[in-house]
Write an enzyme that holds these catalytic residues in place. Structure first.
Site, PDB file in Angstrom:
ATOM      1  N   ILE A 103      28.640 160.065 -25.906  1.00 45.98           N
ATOM      2  CA  ILE A 103      29.212 158.778 -25.537  1.00 45.98           C
ATOM      3  C   ILE A 103      30.487 159.020 -24.716  1.00 45.98           C
ATOM      4  O   ILE A 103      31.124 160.069 -24.848  1.00 45.98           O
ATOM      5  CB  ILE A 103      29.507 157.907 -26.776  1.00 45.98           C
ATOM      6  CG1 ILE A 103      30.553 158.580 -27.670  1.00 45.98           C
ATOM      7  CG2 ILE A 103      28.221 157.612 -27.545  1.00 45.98           C
ATOM      8  CD1 ILE A 103      31.024 157.698 -28.814  1.00 45.98           C
ATOM      9  N   HIS A 114      27.241 165.946 -23.000  1.00 48.67           N
ATOM     10  CA  HIS A 114      26.324 164.806 -22.936  1.00 48.67           C
ATOM     11  C   HIS A 114      26.493 164.026 -24.234  1.00 48.67           C
ATOM     12  O   HIS A 114      25.884 164.352 -25.257  1.00 48.67           O
ATOM     13  CB  HIS A 114      24.889 165.305 -22.783  1.00 48.67           C
ATOM     14  CG  HIS A 114      23.909 164.231 -22.439  1.00 48.67           C
ATOM     15  ND1 HIS A 114      22.625 164.501 -22.029  1.00 48.67           N
ATOM     16  CD2 HIS A 114      24.008 162.885 -22.433  1.00 48.67           C
ATOM     17  CE1 HIS A 114      21.974 163.368 -21.793  1.00 48.67           C
ATOM     18  NE2 HIS A 114      22.800 162.379 -22.048  1.00 48.67           N
ATOM     19  N   LYS A 127      28.206 171.557 -20.369  1.00 49.96           N
ATOM     20  CA  LYS A 127      27.122 170.585 -20.172  1.00 49.96           C
ATOM     21  C   LYS A 127      27.237 169.424 -21.163  1.00 49.96           C
ATOM     22  O   LYS A 127      26.282 169.096 -21.893  1.00 49.96           O
ATOM     23  CB  LYS A 127      25.752 171.255 -20.269  1.00 49.96           C
ATOM     24  CG  LYS A 127      25.534 172.342 -19.212  1.00 49.96           C
ATOM     25  CD  LYS A 127      24.148 172.926 -19.298  1.00 49.96           C
ATOM     26  CE  LYS A 127      23.919 173.988 -18.238  1.00 49.96           C
ATOM     27  NZ  LYS A 127      24.689 175.231 -18.491  1.00 49.96           N
TER      28      LYS A 127
END
Length: 240
Positions: A72, A70, A68
């Site tokens: 930059i 997340h 999962k």
């Protein structure tokens, strides 16, 4: 058979191996292998045992590394490259990371032939009240649809959603034969199981009927006295 990039899954069942105990993970994998189409390595297992675990499991079944991601775009790109290099078949990014981040993940995935990036829409542990609390004041189904649109436009080959949104996403994007994304569905609980910390759940048969391709099932199998039998019963429930 389910086609996932270059991997072929013998069944729609993905057994979630999210422990920090290597011997227990391998024991469960061997017990459930006859019934599993795929194994999932979650955050706890990957943080503890790393890519070496993926390399061990990939000899049994295709491996889904559920991180999962997340962050930059540059960080997500690097992480996806590393996971793809371990021999996994798929990993996850959060669709809420935005189109640029998802596109960077997809671009990085191309170094490994057939590696799939799956975009997580809304966690199955979140309901409408939880979404309002974090500033997403809308129905979970609306949030899932909006994030799915972003992910598919950015090139994600799979979407992760609860069983309650699978039918709407299948209608929105079309069948697999029409080029629609693979639908990966956690929050699947056999009829005699408790939801635990999951909020938006359904049974295996209902999820498949709604258009799910891959069913992710963890504790009802891994916490059972006989995980192999529990995995077999999930498949039997689909076919009942």
């Amino acid at each position: 058979m389910i086609e996932l990039g270059s991997a072929t899954l013998a069944t729609p069942l993905c057994v979630a191996l999210d422990s920090n105990d290597r011997s227990q993970i391998l024991k469960t994998a061997e017990a459930t292998q006859p019934h599993a189409g795929m194994f999932k390595v979650g955050l706890t297992a990957f943080a503890t045992l790393g890519p070496d675990l993926v390399r061990e499991l990939r000899d049994l079944r295709p491996v889904f590394v559920d991180l999962k991601l997340h962050d930059i775009p540059a960080q997500v790109s690097g992480a996806v490259s590393a996971v793809a290099g371990s021999g996994a078949a798929m990993t996850t990014v959060h669709a809420s990371g935005g189109a640029e981040m998802i596109a960077a993940a997809v671009a990085a995935s191309r170094q490994a032939d057939g590696f799939t990036v799956a975009a997580v829409t809304v966690l199955t542990s979140l309901d409408a009240d939880a979404l309002r609390e974090i500033g997403l004041g809308e129905d979970p189904a609306d949030t899932v649809g909006r994030l799915a649109d972003v992910a598919v436009r950015a090139g994600a080959g799979a979407l992760v959603c609860s069983p309650l949104e699978a039918e709407a996403l299948r209608a929105r994007f079309g069948s697999r034969a029409q080029g629609g994304p693979v639908l990966v569905v956690p929050g699947v609980r056999p009829a005699d199981s408790r939801p635990a910390d999951q909020r938006r759940t359904s049974t295996p048969r209902a999820a498949i009927g709604a258009g799910a391709d891959i069913l992710v099932v963890g504790r009802p199998i891994t916490s059972a006295p006989d995980p192999g039998t529990a995995a077999r019963k999930v498949l039997e429930e689909i076919e009942a």
